[in-house]
Write a protein that holds these residues in place. Structure first.
Motif, short mmCIF file in Angstrom:
data_model
loop_
_atom_site.label_atom_id
_atom_site.label_comp_id
_atom_site.label_asym_id
_atom_site.label_seq_id
_atom_site.Cartn_x
_atom_site.Cartn_y
_atom_site.Cartn_z
N ILE A 99 9.56 7.59 6.31
CA ILE A 99 8.77 6.70 5.26
C ILE A 99 8.59 5.43 5.65
CG2 ILE A 99 9.25 5.87 2.97
CD1 ILE A 99 8.97 9.13 3.25
N LEU A 100 9.49 4.75 6.34
CA LEU A 100 8.82 3.47 7.12
C LEU A 100 7.88 3.64 8.20
CD1 LEU A 100 12.52 1.97 7.59
CD2 LEU A 100 10.71 1.03 6.16
N ARG A 101 7.77 4.90 8.94
CA ARG A 101 6.80 5.03 9.89
C ARG A 101 5.50 5.26 9.24
NH1 ARG A 101 8.86 6.13 14.99
NH2 ARG A 101 6.85 6.92 15.51
N LEU A 102 5.56 5.85 8.11
CA LEU A 102 4.35 6.07 7.29
C LEU A 102 3.81 4.93 6.85
CD1 LEU A 102 2.09 8.12 6.25
CD2 LEU A 102 3.52 8.68 4.39
N TRP A 103 4.77 4.01 6.27
CA TRP A 103 4.25 2.62 5.75
C TRP A 103 3.67 1.77 6.90
CZ3 TRP A 103 7.12 -1.78 7.37
CH2 TRP A 103 6.66 -3.03 7.07
N VAL A 104 4.27 1.89 8.11
CA VAL A 104 3.57 1.24 9.19
C VAL A 104 2.25 1.57 9.41
CG1 VAL A 104 3.83 0.48 11.73
CG2 VAL A 104 5.70 0.57 10.14
N SER A 105 2.25 2.83 9.56
CA SER A 105 0.70 3.56 10.08
C SER A 105 -0.34 3.44 8.95
CB SER A 105 0.99 4.96 10.46
OG SER A 105 1.24 5.77 9.39
N SER A 106 0.02 3.03 7.54
CA SER A 106 -0.68 3.28 6.52
C SER A 106 -1.63 1.90 6.26
CB SER A 106 -0.03 3.42 5.18
OG SER A 106 0.62 2.41 4.84
N ALA A 107 -1.05 0.73 6.60
CA ALA A 107 -1.69 -0.62 6.46
C ALA A 107 -2.37 -1.09 7.77
CB ALA A 107 -0.58 -1.40 5.78
N ASP A 108 -3.31 -2.18 7.48
CA ASP A 108 -3.84 -2.80 8.70
C ASP A 108 -2.88 -3.70 8.95
OD1 ASP A 108 -5.37 -4.23 10.20
OD2 ASP A 108 -7.12 -4.01 8.97
N TYR A 109 -2.25 -3.64 10.10
CA TYR A 109 -1.22 -4.39 10.78
C TYR A 109 -1.63 -5.92 11.12
CZ TYR A 109 -3.52 -2.96 15.18
OH TYR A 109 -4.12 -2.70 16.11
N ARG A 110 -2.96 -5.84 11.12
CA ARG A 110 -3.48 -7.35 11.54
C ARG A 110 -3.44 -8.20 10.78
NH1 ARG A 110 -8.92 -4.18 13.68
NH2 ARG A 110 -8.42 -3.31 11.49
N SER A 111 -3.12 -7.85 9.34
CA SER A 111 -2.59 -9.11 8.35
C SER A 111 -1.56 -8.83 8.12
CB SER A 111 -3.69 -8.91 7.31
OG SER A 111 -3.76 -7.66 6.52
N ASP A 112 -0.79 -9.49 7.33
CA ASP A 112 0.56 -9.49 6.59
C ASP A 112 0.70 -7.94 5.91
OD1 ASP A 112 1.09 -11.81 7.79
OD2 ASP A 112 1.30 -12.82 5.92
N LEU A 113 2.08 -7.34 6.00
CA LEU A 113 2.23 -6.05 5.48
C LEU A 113 3.06 -6.29 4.23
CD1 LEU A 113 1.15 -5.38 8.31
CD2 LEU A 113 2.36 -3.13 8.15
N ALA A 114 2.85 -5.78 3.24
CA ALA A 114 3.51 -5.72 2.17
C ALA A 114 4.85 -4.56 2.01
CB ALA A 114 2.92 -6.05 0.87
N LEU A 115 5.88 -4.81 1.33
CA LEU A 115 6.69 -3.62 1.13
C LEU A 115 7.73 -4.02 0.09
CD1 LEU A 115 7.43 -0.93 1.87
CD2 LEU A 115 9.28 -1.86 3.38
N SER A 116 7.74 -3.10 -0.90
CA SER A 116 8.65 -3.22 -2.19
C SER A 116 9.01 -2.12 -2.45
CB SER A 116 7.89 -4.13 -3.08
OG SER A 116 6.70 -3.43 -3.64
N PRO A 117 9.78 -1.84 -3.96
CA PRO A 117 10.28 -0.61 -4.13
C PRO A 117 9.02 0.16 -4.84
CG PRO A 117 11.90 -2.11 -5.04
CD PRO A 117 10.78 -2.92 -4.11
#
Length: 764
Positions: free
Chosen positions: A621-639
């Motif tokens: 789930i964490l790996r999918l989160w990393v791959s889902s967002a454009d890492y070049r800007s800040d990445l948000a995560l929450s419940p």
């Protein structure tokens, strides 16, 4: 309470039929049993190499979400390159020296570093660092990161330290290393000098005072009943004042304000009048700044003169246009002071307390002294205005306490010696995103000399001896080669365990005086950025330890803060020693924030613990989160975001299961249909599949991993499913399908006509 504690949700909320928290450890165990990493390496041995060099994290605590983002991105790069046919080894590493380790060792082990021997203290620090490196290694592996975890690199390895000594020696040989008295960032809490990369800015409330410096010798220009007025937010620096700087081109006035004849810049007169609560200010005379050069004023409370000098650094942004100058407490003050031959005073000890040179303020901590100095100014009737100001102020990145400039004798690397080569090297590197190039270029272009010495015990010592007869420094090819050999055999502990005369090459004679045979050793250690900045040679160019690696690296991948950190220090040591950059491509990612864009912190209660996510939902789930967002800007995560990611994972998994289920009895030898005999729809599907493959490969080649996430499209005929496909779409699909949707928010089902009777796209 942090976010991670709210994630203990019932299985009904996250129907993870894959049972990731239970299955993933079993998969990891299997990978270890079959030695998967080395199997992959053996399969690709002899092919073109692709080297991602791991930037070493500090070994001083559990991993956090930033570590997760960084390591998963690296893992995606390495695995993709391996699958693409490259020999792509991954050797992880750890930064194990310096202040962060010392602080944690002192705090958690209850050590007083002043009451134990250096060798004993260093042993405690080493044990502490290796303990946390082992813990972090297990945590990184839990994230599914594949690498050579049995042969990592540590900056405390004897071979590593020996190479670092050689790098330092090569820079000294080329004349880039020197010792000098200069103001440096100093942390009184940590009792050491800091590099620019170890400084962060935060709000601070400081005194704001206007002080008269009475004219002693007006040189026929200023009357001797007048005073030049300065403004400062650091009253504690006044005991070190030796001059007042004015801009040669500005217009200055002699004005009568509240009964005082004062000299201030004309452009700031009205602001000054308001600050000292004066009803009016009558101008008595005007001068060009250059006319005031070498006017002599009296220090307001020390038995010392204060010379009026000219400085281009003076501005009209705030204050009076007359700048209090203490060469021992400021870079610009130091530089302009050199032009006038001014003394460099810094009457402070390592803890930020005034020495005897500070007069009646001896023993006072600088921030506490602000109050007593202001009282002294009032008593001397030279304080014209007193208030407070909230402004950005430098703080230590570790202890978070305010720091100060303090002139001390330190070892420096002269950036001017290799600046132009470094700037050219930057232009020859591929920066992702592209704005990274200008960012580091501007940093290197404007960077001052690098302070490489630290007043610590846990680190690689600066390999310099001093002749006790003439006092000169001894650093030669002979001494460097000898120390390098000793460190390679025994590690840097030998420097602290033995006396200088036991460490010098046999028969050494001082080459300065020609007779000295008795020596002492340098007690400072190297900046940890010099440690990690030497890793490209200490790791990539070490065939005895890591023969699978090569120099330079194909990729450095770290957070965007490393433009002034590891990217910068690595570039400096590489260009200084080899003339070339240590990397071909540099990729930077943003930081982790909550869904409101706020930085994660315990005080806000918005911290997400990646290890708890692994336990409750699975690392995928964490790996999918990393791959889902454009890492070049800040990445948000929450419940809430995790719920969306989990739902997307479930759909991907279920779709894959459905497809595999349809293929369970497919035998390509018996069931394959020649392309020419395929229905038109199947040929369209194959065409789109190959377009898709090229798009995904291009995305991964360009490090745009988030563009490869799935949208599901089902093809139906006449309203009844005839054949099912899942499409991984990078762009808007053909036939005007809706654009790619965000994870967790699929569009409503809809149909779009396709050529051919009864054929439709069903968008799911």
């Amino acid at each position: 309470m942090d976010y991670s504690k709210t994630l203990n949700l019932p299985q009904t909320d996250f129907p993870m039929r894959g049972n990731l928290p239970q299955k993933e450890p079993e998969i990891l165990k299997y990978w270890q049993e079959i030695d998967l990493y080395n199997k992959v390496q053996a399969k690709n041995r002899g092919k073109t190499k692709y080297i991602l060099h791991d930037g070493p994290p500090y070994a001083n605590g559990h991993i956090h979400l930033g570590h997760t983002l960084n390591k998963v991105l690296k893992d995606m790069v390495v695995k993709y390159r391996s699958m693409a046919g490259y020999d792509a080894p991954y050797v992880p590493g750890w930064d194990t020296h310096g202040l962060p380790i010392e602080q944690q060792a002192i705090k958690q082990l209850g050590i007083n570093r002043h009451q134990v021997s250096p060798v004993e203290f260093r042993a405690k620090c080493r044990d502490y660092a290796l303990q946390w490196a082992k813990i972090q290694s297990e945590e990184f592996q839990r994230l599914g990161v594949r690498g050579d975890w049995q042969r990592p690199y540590y900056t405390l390895l004897p071979q590593y330290e020996a190479t670092q000594i050689r790098v330092f020696g090569e820079m000294a040989k080329k004349g880039y290393i020197y010792k000098g008295l200069k103001p440096v960032y100093w942390c009184a809490c940590c009792e050491t000098a800091l590099a620019e990369a170890e400084v962060e800015y935060a709000d601070k409330t400081s005194p704001s005072i206007y002080v008269k410096f009475p004219v002693k010798d007006g040189r026929g220009i200023l009357p001797e009943d007048a005073a030049v007025v300065i403004w400062t937010t650091t009253p504690w620096t006044l005991p070190a004042n030796v001059a007042i700087a004015v801009h040669p081109e500005f217009e200055y006035v002699l004005a009568l304000v509240n009964g005082h004849k004062v000299v201030v810049a004309k452009g700031l007169l009205d602001a000054f009048r308001q600050a000292v609560e004066a009803a009016e200010a009558a101008i008595l005379d005007t001068y060009k700044g250059e006319q005031l050069e070498r006017v002599v004023c009296r220090h307001p409370f020390m038995e010392r003169d204060s010379l009026v000098i000219l400085g281009e650094h003076v501005t009209l942004e705030a204050g009076t246009g007359a700048v209090h100058t203490a060469p021992g407490h400021g870079e610009e003050d130091f530089q302009v002071g050199k032009q006038y031959g001014l003394p460099v005073l810094a009457p402070l000890d390592n803890r930020g307390r005034f020495t005897a040179e500070g007069g009646k303020f001896e023993g006072q901590f600088i921030l506490d002294a602000n109050k007593t100095i202001i009282e002294e100014l009032k008593e001397k009737n030279v304080l014209l205005g007193h208030g407070q100001i909230k402004h950005q102020y430098p703080h230590c990145w570790r202890c978070k306490q305010p720091i100060f400039f303090r002139a001390t004798e330190q070892w420096f690397a002269s950036v001017d010696g290799f600046r132009q080569k470094a700037l050219q090297a930057i232009r020859n590197v591929n920066w992702v995103p592209a704005w990274g190039e200008d960012r580091i270029y501007n940093m290197v272009e404007g960077r001052g000399d690098w302070c490489v010495s630290r007043q610590r015990t846990w680190g690689v010592p600066i390999p310099i001896f001093y002749c006790n007869d003439c006092g000169k420094e001894i650093i030669t090819e002979e001494t460097i080669a000898h120390i390098e050999k000793l460190f390679k055999e025994h590690g840097s502990d030998i420097w602290f365990a033995k006396e200088a005369n036991e460490l010098v090459p046999p028969g050494l004679t001082c080459h300065h005086c020609g007779k000295g045979k008795d020596f002492r050793k340098e007690t400072d250690t190297m900046d940890v950025w010099f440690d990690s900045g030497s890793s490209h040679l200490a790791v990539l160019n070490q065939p005895a330890l890591w023969p699978e690696l090569q120099w330079p690296a194909d990729l450095y991948l770290e957070g965007s803060d490393q433009h002034r950190g590891w990217f910068n220090s690595s570039l400096s040591t590489a260009v200084a020693v080899t003339g070339q950059p240590p990397y071909k491509t540099v990729l930077t990612h943003g930081f982790t924030v909550d869904e409101k864009g706020r930085k994660m912190s315990k005080s806000l209660g918005n911290v997400v613990d990646p290890l708890k996510i692994c336990d409750q939902m699975g690392a995928d789930i964490l790996r999918l989160w990393v791959s889902s967002a454009d890492y070049r800007s800040d990445l948000a995560l929450s419940p809430n975001i995790l719920k969306q990611i989990a739902e997307a994972y479930r759909k991907i998994r279920n779709t894959a299961r459905f497809l595999l289920g349809n293929l369970y009895d497919y035998n390509p030898v018996q069931d394959e249909v020649a392309y020419e005999q395929l229905p038109e729809l199947d040929r369209v599907a194959l065409l789109e599949l190959h377009k898709l493959i090229n798009q995904v490969l291009a995305a991964y080649e360009n490090y745009e991993f988030h563009l490869g996430l799935p949208c599901g499209y089902t093809i139906i005929s006449g309203g009844k499913p005839e054949r099912l496909f899942t499409w991984m779409s990078l762009k808007t699909p053909p036939y005007n399908c809706p654009p790619r949707h965000s994870l967790g928010t699929p569009p409503r089902p809809q149909t779009v006509p396709l050529p051919g009777a009864g054929m439709h796209w069903f968008v799911c």
